[in-house]
Design a protein around this motif. Structure first.
Motif, PDB file in Angstrom:
ATOM      1  N   TYR A   1       0.850  -1.190   0.000  1.00  0.00           N
ATOM      2  CA  TYR A   1       0.000   0.000   0.000  1.00  0.00           C
ATOM      3  C   TYR A   1       0.881   1.234   0.000  1.00  0.00           C
ATOM      4  CZ  TYR A   1      -3.310  -3.559   1.296  1.00  0.00           C
ATOM      5  OH  TYR A   1      -4.050  -4.701   1.308  1.00  0.00           O
ATOM      6  N   ASP A   2       0.499   2.175  -0.830  1.00  0.00           N
ATOM      7  CA  ASP A   2       1.318   3.366  -1.004  1.00  0.00           C
ATOM      8  C   ASP A   2       0.791   4.485  -0.108  1.00  0.00           C
ATOM      9  OD1 ASP A   2       2.880   5.407  -1.922  1.00  0.00           O
ATOM     10  OD2 ASP A   2       2.656   4.865  -4.033  1.00  0.00           O
ATOM     11  N   TRP A   3       1.721   5.236   0.484  1.00  0.00           N
ATOM     12  CA  TRP A   3       1.298   6.418   1.246  1.00  0.00           C
ATOM     13  C   TRP A   3       0.585   7.402   0.328  1.00  0.00           C
ATOM     14  CZ3 TRP A   3       6.496   6.139   4.113  1.00  0.00           C
ATOM     15  CH2 TRP A   3       6.299   5.602   5.391  1.00  0.00           C
TER      16      TRP A   3
ATOM     17  N   PRO B   1      -9.220  10.235  -8.658  1.00  0.00           N
ATOM     18  CA  PRO B   1      -7.927   9.542  -8.558  1.00  0.00           C
ATOM     19  C   PRO B   1      -7.712   8.509  -9.664  1.00  0.00           C
ATOM     20  CG  PRO B   1      -9.195   9.356  -6.521  1.00  0.00           C
ATOM     21  CD  PRO B   1     -10.127   9.871  -7.567  1.00  0.00           C
ATOM     22  N   THR B   2      -6.446   8.395 -10.062  1.00  0.00           N
ATOM     23  CA  THR B   2      -6.066   7.314 -10.949  1.00  0.00           C
ATOM     24  C   THR B   2      -5.440   6.238 -10.079  1.00  0.00           C
ATOM     25  OG1 THR B   2      -3.996   8.465 -11.245  1.00  0.00           O
ATOM     26  CG2 THR B   2      -5.640   8.748 -12.965  1.00  0.00           C
ATOM     27  N   GLU B   3      -5.144   5.078 -10.649  1.00  0.00           N
ATOM     28  CA  GLU B   3      -4.588   4.012  -9.812  1.00  0.00           C
ATOM     29  C   GLU B   3      -3.214   4.397  -9.307  1.00  0.00           C
ATOM     30  OE1 GLU B   3      -4.506   0.077 -11.474  1.00  0.00           O
ATOM     31  OE2 GLU B   3      -3.200  -0.612  -9.854  1.00  0.00           O
ATOM     32  N   ASN B   4      -2.444   5.079 -10.161  1.00  0.00           N
ATOM     33  CA  ASN B   4      -1.084   5.404  -9.740  1.00  0.00           C
ATOM     34  C   ASN B   4      -0.897   6.896  -9.504  1.00  0.00           C
ATOM     35  OD1 ASN B   4       1.638   5.490  -9.236  1.00  0.00           O
ATOM     36  ND2 ASN B   4       2.081   3.830 -10.683  1.00  0.00           N
ATOM     37  N   LEU B   5      -1.269   7.300  -8.304  1.00  0.00           N
ATOM     38  CA  LEU B   5      -1.162   8.706  -7.929  1.00  0.00           C
ATOM     39  C   LEU B   5       0.296   9.156  -7.888  1.00  0.00           C
ATOM     40  CD1 LEU B   5      -3.615   9.865  -5.199  1.00  0.00           C
ATOM     41  CD2 LEU B   5      -1.608  11.205  -5.733  1.00  0.00           C
TER      42      LEU B   5
END
Ligand code: PEP
Ligand code: MG
Length: 535
Positions: free
Chosen positions: A433-435, A515-519
């Motif tokens: 999970y990305d910050w 939002p897109t998947e890769n913010l």
């Protein structure tokens, strides 16, 4: 005159020869180490084994083996560190009784040596010639290991947890050690060496640039200030205030002193320590967080009480433990209040889940103030109270909490593990999970909104704030205060000074509303197009 006396003499001599400054945390490490050397229980067990018919060597080995077995059942990095201290002492004792007096250190080091070992005790490290030692690589060891703390005080880079390195390196091999990047290259190709050199020069340039920005204001290009503070926990950390130019300590983890100590620090000792910290900070504020133990930070002397928990991160920890252990918290409250006599005291409670827990914790401080007042003791001029927001539930009751507090600090380390239900210590989840995810950033944006109209400072004190792109996103959702690891102050300030505040606010709204998947990718591209320094 016994082998024990001889060993203790050696330790005392090493301790007295330390020449890298006083008042540091390494002194506590050495003190703990000495305490083991003088431990009556340990020497008695060895003597008893000798009385039962064993040779001295066998007796030392037997006692050490038993200790090792007992300690192995306890999964606790701090206990493991103490175990290494004991191993170090046992080996020393063995060398003495077997008449084999010289250690690797006494054989002397060649110039520019990097030492490779399975593990080292703090005293072993101190025996090496610090002018010739350029670095240490250990197969074991952790960030909290005593040898690492001592090495840091000596200014020697150390890399721990490099499995199998001893079998890959021969004496005389060339090594390239980068402790910042946690990398070590054995017998590098000339290409690798060249890259390393380049990298090194690059780093030094960057470091010099960050150092030159020390006194520059932390403001965006359109003049919005962002307060930069540091996270600390050891007395040694305090010198970072001066070297980084940070505006204060936004998170002082008081449990560190408890974790490195073999016994519960008494109130007077705590008070002296807090006063030293305040003295070292001078005019800059220090936010003391009350004990955050339990979970992964287990104190050996409270071990029996913290029974095995299924989910320690969700367990009896931090403020929960402190409120149940009012004696512990009272002593800390009194120590903090006395240490801050005549100054401002900033106190913060960890893991507040409901506003009433804050009330209960503050009541303990109020009780101590009333007591000291009756004794006509000098009190702090002002006490400011704050809470950490790291349990998501608290976000739902901020309207009740905010009128009671002066500051709120978002602990993203715990907050993310609770938001995503993902153990922060599980390596399989570390990258998952990305910050920079809509969930986290929207959550923080919502918290910031909830604080509008209240006289409350809002900060982020988790590791997230120390990364340039993440910090940029935080500023974009309305954060104006960051408490970060000292090494991050330079890069984060460079980022802030190249950012336009209203542009990042607008950009984050855009990214979070659809939002897109890769913010991360989108934000990186945008930051680069704006010439923002993201490192
Ligand atoms: C956090 O949880 O984000 C935090 C700053 O505290 P700690 O890492 O000490 O739990
Ligand atoms: Mg936390």
């Amino acid at each position: 005159y016994s082998a024990f006396d001889k060993m203790r003499e050696q330790i005392d001599r090493i301790a007295s020869q330390i020449d890298f400054g006083t008042g540091g945390e390494h002194e506590e490490v050495i003190a703990t180490y000495k305490m083991f050397a003088y431990d009556e229980g340990w020497s008695r067990r060895i003597n008893e084994a000798i009385d039962s018919g064993l040779t001295a060597e066998a007796a030392i080995e037997r006692v050490q083996q038993r200790t090792r077995m007992r300690m192995r059942q306890i999964d606790d990095p701090l206990l493991a560190d103490r175990m290494h201290d004991l191993e170090d002492l046992s080996n020393r004792l063995l060398r003495i009784v077997s008449g084999q007096m010289s250690t690797a250190a006494q054989l002397g080091l060649k110039r520019d040596s990097i030492l490779i070992a399975r593990n080292l005790g703090p005293a072993e490290l101190l025996e090496y010639d610090k002018r010739r030692l350029r670095g240490v690589v250990l197969e074991e060891g952790s960030l909290t290991a005593h040898v690492v703390i001592v090495a840091r005080a000596m200014g020697i880079p150390v890399l721990g947890r490099v499995r199998g390195i001893r079998h890959k390196v021969r004496d005389g091999d060339m090594l390239l050690l980068n402790a910042d990047d946690k990398s070590v290259i054995v017998r590098p190709s000339s290409a690798a060496e060249e890259i390393f050199q380049h990298d090194l020069i690059d780093r030094q340039k960057k470091k010099a640039r960050y150092a030159s920005m020390r006194d520059a204001a932390s403001v965006t290009t359109d003049g919005v200030p962002v307060t930069l503070m540091i996270n600390a926990g050891l007395r040694d950390d305090m010198s970072a205030l001066a070297t980084t130019g940070a505006e204060g300590v936004g998170l002082f983890r008081t449990e560190f002193q408890f974790l490195i100590s073999a016994t519960l620090p008494q109130r007077e000792r705590q008070q002296r320590f807090y006063r030293d910290v305040l003295d070292a900070a001078g005019d800059k504020p220090v936010i003391f967080r009350t004990l955050d133990i339990g979970g992964d930070k287990v104190l050996p002397y409270l071990k029996d009480e913290a029974s095995e928990e299924e989910n320690p991160a969700l367990g009896w920890r931090a403020l929960r433990l402190s409120l149940d252990h009012a004696g512990l918290m009272k002593a800390q409250a009194r120590a903090l209040i006395e240490a801050a006599a005549g100054r401002t005291l900033n106190v913060m409670f960890p893991m507040v889940s409901e506003p009433w827990e804050f009330d209960a914790a503050k009541a303990i401080f109020d009780g101590q103030i009333a007591f000291l007042n009756k004794q006509k003791k000098l009190l702090p001029n002002k006490i400011r109270y704050g809470a950490m927001l790291e349990v998501p539930a608290l976000a739902e009751t901020l309207d009740i909490l905010l009128p009671k507090i002066n500051f709120l600090s978002i602990g993203t380390n715990d907050l993310t593990q609770f938001l995503f239900a993902a153990d922060r210590a599980d390596p399989r989840l570390a990258e998952r999970y990305d910050w920079l995810s809509p969930a986290i950033l929207r959550f923080i944006r919502r918290v910031v909104k909830a604080t509008e109209g209240h006289d409350v400072d809002v900060a982020v004190c988790g590791e997230m704030g120390g990364r340039t792109l993440e910090a940029l996103a935080l500023i974009g959702v309305g954060i104006h205060r960051l408490s970060i690891t000292p090494a991050a102050v330079g890069p984060i300030k460079a980022m802030i000074r190249s950012t336009n505040h209203s542009d990042i606010r607008a950009k984050m709204d855009e990214l979070l509303n659809a939002p897109t998947e890769n913010l991360r990718e989108s934000l990186t591209a945008w930051a680069n197009s704006q010439g923002i320094e993201i490192g």
